[in-house]
Design a protein around this motif. Structure first.
Motif, mmCIF file in Angstrom:
data_model
loop_
_atom_site.group_PDB
_atom_site.id
_atom_site.type_symbol
_atom_site.label_atom_id
_atom_site.label_comp_id
_atom_site.label_asym_id
_atom_site.label_seq_id
_atom_site.Cartn_x
_atom_site.Cartn_y
_atom_site.Cartn_z
ATOM 1 N N SER A 472 4.812 2.073 -31.200
ATOM 2 C CA SER A 472 5.448 1.602 -29.960
ATOM 3 C C SER A 472 5.132 0.129 -29.709
ATOM 4 C CB SER A 472 4.972 2.446 -28.773
ATOM 5 O OG SER A 472 5.371 3.785 -28.932
ATOM 6 N N CYS A 475 7.242 -1.949 -31.973
ATOM 7 C CA CYS A 475 8.644 -1.944 -31.516
ATOM 8 C C CYS A 475 8.859 -2.917 -30.359
ATOM 9 C CB CYS A 475 9.063 -0.536 -31.101
ATOM 10 S SG CYS A 475 9.232 0.601 -32.494
ATOM 11 N N GLU A 476 7.857 -3.063 -29.479
ATOM 12 C CA GLU A 476 7.965 -4.004 -28.363
ATOM 13 C C GLU A 476 8.173 -5.420 -28.874
ATOM 14 O OE1 GLU A 476 4.671 -3.677 -25.649
ATOM 15 O OE2 GLU A 476 4.825 -1.480 -25.582
ATOM 16 N N LYS A 479 11.670 -5.882 -30.183
ATOM 17 C CA LYS A 479 12.617 -6.023 -29.067
ATOM 18 C C LYS A 479 12.593 -7.442 -28.512
ATOM 19 C CE LYS A 479 12.406 -1.137 -27.715
ATOM 20 N NZ LYS A 479 11.863 -0.140 -26.756
ATOM 21 N N TYR A 484 15.168 -5.328 -32.934
ATOM 22 C CA TYR A 484 14.934 -3.879 -32.850
ATOM 23 C C TYR A 484 16.266 -3.150 -33.093
ATOM 24 C CZ TYR A 484 13.555 0.677 -30.990
ATOM 25 O OH TYR A 484 13.292 2.015 -30.830
ATOM 26 N N ILE A 489 12.005 0.961 -38.814
ATOM 27 C CA ILE A 489 10.552 0.923 -38.658
ATOM 28 C C ILE A 489 10.022 2.338 -38.460
ATOM 29 C CG2 ILE A 489 10.778 0.442 -36.172
ATOM 30 C CD1 ILE A 489 8.122 -1.149 -36.420
ATOM 31 N N TYR A 501 9.061 8.188 -35.981
ATOM 32 C CA TYR A 501 10.173 7.286 -35.703
ATOM 33 C C TYR A 501 10.038 6.768 -34.268
ATOM 34 C CZ TYR A 501 12.558 9.050 -39.876
ATOM 35 O OH TYR A 501 12.888 9.389 -41.166
ATOM 36 N N PRO A 502 10.578 5.590 -33.973
ATOM 37 C CA PRO A 502 10.540 5.088 -32.592
ATOM 38 C C PRO A 502 11.250 6.060 -31.637
ATOM 39 C CG PRO A 502 11.213 3.352 -34.106
ATOM 40 C CD PRO A 502 11.206 4.621 -34.881
#
Length: 602
Positions: A472, A475-476, A479, A484, A489, A501-502
């Protein structure tokens, strides 16, 4: 658009079973097919768009003429199709790739027949048994028959005329009692052929018939007190019984069936055939069809069954299959067993066809290593449901011990292999203390911010060493950078090798033996190794710097000499002034002593 010439042909095609042939503009046959209803089948090629089958679409675009042959039964259409494909080898038909490496046993068509191993099958009147799965089984079988029955191994032309001329002499085989000397007339043709007939029964799988006959004769001789001859038969009987116990006897029920299994990949369909006679496997044969257009597995299996029945003259009334082929044969029953001996036979056949496929793949990959890498990448793409082939993968791992010297590592794999020149280390700048999530957020941002600024291609897959939290955080950063969803990823957790997975709390578990998981594990382990090595170096530098690098007048070379001699700062402190002076002189020794005195460490 279909032209009028082809339209007229299609209008006149009858609603009967048969084979059709497609020709190109040069009059060459480019495809042969079969149909239960010729008119419907041929029409379908020109009425459908074939959106999911580009190869079929290309085939249709090249058709300039159509011919057809009407036959009486569906089985005849398959046989005719098979023969036409072999004869003309059309470009868009499946091509049979026959494995000629399997050995067979031949009983030669001679006055005194020889029994020997061969890899060539000729139409010369000889009898052929097999093919067998490996050379060892053939040699074992040949050794048995030669021990049981003394037959010749020489290649002499033993015709009655040559023997009568007295041209030959007995050889060593005669003297060691492995041949009875037919070359000099010491064994009649009738007596010799009795041995050959017994060998035929063994090769057919009728070992019970042979052993029962030997046992009855042995008992009769024993009752007549002919113990020497009875003992010779006993030895033969024991040889056959031992062979039966070692051979692949699948059931006490005397099945006479054919067994087929099927496997495939993008380019070929693979078929294994087992012939079971009196409950024992007497034949094993694996072959493949190279695909040309999108042939269904039911169609390829049907073609394979027809090929085998024609090749080996099989007349089996029951055929065990993994699924029903596109075929009906008069007087033949197809079955898909769910349990019992027939199910075991099907599983055995399945193991053989899968092994054949694996061996073929390994052989191809050993000749072309890039092919293996490409296959593994395709497996990863499929297993992880990726949009793009992951030719470029990057993996991140954090390293810190009790919050000191936090660092992170990024390793890069290209075409499934480490690209060490692209590895990168990161000294964490914005995070204080052991905070894995913030560390991951920082290094992922720094890595891809730089790639975007320098217009360097991004990877197709990013792997984060950690679970949902680290993923997480990464992923930030993606973004923030606006990438993203553009780059795949995933996170890999250590304990159970879960793949995350995200925005999905349910992990994916890959097969423990899959190449996909092995590559991901290699990535993770390589990132951990690379990160730990860097972290240790940073800690070592930090520890040395805090003690020696702060002393004015002590440079890198002096520090190197001191550590080479004393191994540690602690030993430098404990050493006498004379010991230190020998290495760096009085002036620098004084500087060192003064520094430690001021720090209260001396």
């Amino acid at each position: 658009m279909i032209d009028e010439y082809l339209k007229n042909i299609i209008r006149n095609i009858p609603d009967k079973p048969g084979c059709y042939q497609y020709f190109d503009d040069k009059g060459i046959i480019i495809y042969v097919g079969k149909a239960k209803n010729l008119k419907k089948r041929v029409s379908s090629y020109f009425t459908k768009k074939h959106e999911e089958s580009p190869k079929t679409r290309i085939l249709v675009s090249k058709i300039r003429d159509i011919k057809y042959i009407i036959v009486d039964t569906e089985a005849d259409t398959l046989l005719l199709e098979n023969n036409l494909i072999k004869e003309f080898q059309p470009r868009y038909n499946v091509m049979l790739k026959d494995d000629k490496s399997y050995p067979s046993i031949v009983i030669r068509n001679e006055y005194y027949p020889r029994v020997e191993l061969t890899r060539k099958i000729a139409k010369d009147g000889s009898q052929y048994f097999g093919p067998y799965t490996n050379v060892l089984s053939v040699k074992t079988l040949l050794e048995l028959v030669h021990k049981l029955y003394p037959i010749r191994t020489c290649s002499l032309n033993l015709t009655p005329e040559k023997i009568a001329e007295g041209k030959y002499k007995v050889c060593l085989e005669y003297h060691i009692k492995r041949c009875l000397g037919p070359c000099v007339g010491l064994q009649s043709s009738d007596d010799y052929l009795k041995n050959v007939n017994a060998i035929q029964e063994i090769l057919k799988g009728n070992t019970n018939l042979v052993s029962d006959g030997i046992y009855e004769r042995m008992i009769a001789l024993s009752e007549n007190q002919e113990f020497e001859d009875a003992n010779k038969l006993k030895e033969k009987y024991q040889l056959i019984e031992n062979f039966k116990n070692k051979s692949t006897v699948v059931s006490t029920i005397k099945y006479n069936i054919d067994v087929y299994s099927y496997d495939e990949d993008e380019s070929a369909g693979y078929i294994n055939y087992l012939s079971v006679h009196n409950g024992a496997i007497i034949q094993a044969y694996t072959f493949e069809y190279r695909k040309r257009i999108e042939e269904a597995k039911e169609e390829l299996l049907a073609l394979g069954i027809i090929e085998v029945r024609e090749k080996f003259g099989s007349k089996a009334k029951e055929i065990v299959v993994p699924f029903y082929p596109d075929l009906t044969l008069d007087g033949v029953e197809f079955s898909i067993p769910q349990r019992g001996d027939k199910k075991k036979l099907l599983l055995l056949s399945t193991q053989n066809v899968r092994q054949y496929k694996i061996d073929k793949l390994k052989k191809a990959e050993s000749l072309n290593p890039e092919q293996r890498s490409l296959r593994i990448l395709k497996d990863i793409q499929k297993d992880l449901s990726l949009k793009d082939l992951p030719t470029h993968i990057e993996c991140f791992d954090n390293s810190n011990i009790q919050g000191t010297n936090p660092v992170s590592a990024c390793v890069v794999f290209k075409m499934g292999k480490p690209s060490k020149k692209d590895y990168r280390h990161f000294n964490v700048k914005t995070v204080i203390g052991p905070d894995d999530f913030s560390t991951m957020r920082e290094v992922v941002y720094r890595r891809y911010h730089r790639l975007i600024e320098e217009d360097i291609p991004l990877p197709q897959l990013i792997v984060i060493d950690g679970g949902k939290g680290q993923l997480s955080a990464a992923c930030e950063s993606l973004k923030q950078l606006g990438i993203y969803g553009k780059v795949a990823i995933v996170g890999i957790a250590k304990r159970l090798e879960e793949i995350y997975y995200p925005e999905d709390s349910i992990p994916l578990y890959l097969d423990k033996n899959s190449d996909s998981l092995k590559v991901l594990q290699h990535l993770r382990d390589e990132a951990h190794r690379f990160g730990i090595t860097f972290h240790r170096n940073q800690r070592s530098k930090s520890q040395v710097k805090s003690e020696l690098d702060n002393i004015k007048g002590i440079g890198d070379e002096t520090k190197r000499l001191l550590l080479k001699e004393f191994r540690s700062v602690k030993r430098i402190k404990l050493a006498s002034d004379k010991e230190v002076e020998k290495i760096v002189g009085k002036h620098k020794t004084a500087l060192i002593r003064q520094y430690f005195a001021e720090k209260g460490q001396q």
